[in-house]
Design a protein around this motif. Structure first.
Motif, mmCIF file in Angstrom:
data_model
loop_
_atom_site.group_PDB
_atom_site.id
_atom_site.type_symbol
_atom_site.label_atom_id
_atom_site.label_comp_id
_atom_site.label_asym_id
_atom_site.label_seq_id
_atom_site.Cartn_x
_atom_site.Cartn_y
_atom_site.Cartn_z
ATOM 1 N N PHE A 1 -15.374 -65.791 13.534
ATOM 2 C CA PHE A 1 -15.111 -64.395 13.238
ATOM 3 C C PHE A 1 -13.638 -64.116 12.932
ATOM 4 O O PHE A 1 -13.286 -63.006 12.546
ATOM 5 C CB PHE A 1 -15.651 -63.526 14.377
ATOM 6 N N THR A 2 -12.801 -65.129 13.068
ATOM 7 C CA THR A 2 -11.396 -65.000 12.688
ATOM 8 C C THR A 2 -11.278 -64.597 11.221
ATOM 9 O O THR A 2 -10.383 -63.840 10.844
ATOM 10 C CB THR A 2 -10.658 -66.334 12.931
ATOM 11 N N ALA B 1 -13.070 -62.636 9.543
ATOM 12 C CA ALA B 1 -13.489 -61.261 9.272
ATOM 13 C C ALA B 1 -12.349 -60.262 9.480
ATOM 14 O O ALA B 1 -12.515 -59.071 9.240
ATOM 15 C CB ALA B 1 -14.673 -60.887 10.169
ATOM 16 N N ALA B 2 -11.204 -60.752 9.916
ATOM 17 C CA ALA B 2 -10.049 -59.887 10.158
ATOM 18 C C ALA B 2 -8.850 -60.418 9.374
ATOM 19 O O ALA B 2 -8.857 -61.552 8.893
ATOM 20 C CB ALA B 2 -9.736 -59.865 11.652
ATOM 21 N N ALA B 3 -7.844 -59.590 9.262
ATOM 22 C CA ALA B 3 -6.615 -60.019 8.584
ATOM 23 C C ALA B 3 -6.028 -61.228 9.311
ATOM 24 O O ALA B 3 -6.015 -61.271 10.541
ATOM 25 C CB ALA B 3 -5.611 -58.873 8.573
ATOM 26 N N ASN B 4 -5.577 -62.202 8.540
ATOM 27 C CA ASN B 4 -5.011 -63.411 9.117
ATOM 28 C C ASN B 4 -3.894 -63.895 8.201
ATOM 29 O O ASN B 4 -4.144 -64.256 7.047
ATOM 30 C CB ASN B 4 -6.101 -64.472 9.281
ATOM 31 N N THR B 5 -2.688 -63.929 8.719
ATOM 32 C CA THR B 5 -1.518 -64.299 7.930
ATOM 33 C C THR B 5 -1.609 -65.720 7.395
ATOM 34 O O THR B 5 -1.230 -65.986 6.249
ATOM 35 C CB THR B 5 -0.237 -64.141 8.779
#
Length: 133
Positions: A84-85, A87-91
């Motif tokens: 689920f990482t 599914a979110a903003a990730n630099t």
């Protein structure tokens, strides 16, 4: 043609069936067919070390290993992350994903510096691949 955001398995399937794509970036792919040997477009596969939905050892790694017909390929395994990482903003995903797309979709060789030499940041990612040719 640029690949729309799909699930990781859908991205692999689309890349295998659409040789006109300029690049593909499957995120945490779950694809029981493993069509990677049919892919001919530059492909960067992301996985996460804590993914229990699509474990890296069962899906992302075998998909990367099967990319035998691709000259330019990369495998990025995020540390301390799960399915689920993505599914979110990730630099980290943004940094490497944008560099990959700029390099192959826009053919902008200035982005080679972010992909070559192979990045070494074992606290954040395991990165493998070929340097863009």
């Amino acid at each position: 043609m640029l690949l729309d955001v799909l699930d990781g398995g859908g991205t692999l399937e689309t890349a295998a069936n659409t040789p006109s794509l300029k690049a593909a970036i499957p995120l945490a792919p779950w694809d029981v067919m493993n069509v990677s040997d049919q892919i001919r477009v530059p492909t960067m596969i992301f996985g996460a070390d804590g993914d229990t939905v699509a474990p890296v050892s069962q899906f992302a790694r075998p998909a990367y290993d099967a990319l035998t017909g691709v000259r330019d390929k990369a495998f990025v395994e995020l540390r301390n992350a799960d399915h689920f990482t993505f599914a979110a903003a990730n630099t980290t995903v943004a940094k490497y994903g944008i560099a990959w797309l700029k390099r192959f979709v826009d053919n902008d060789t200035r982005y080679d510096q972010f992909l070559c030499p192979i990045p070494n940041d074992p606290g954040t990612v395991v990165f493998e691949g070929t340097c863009p040719l």
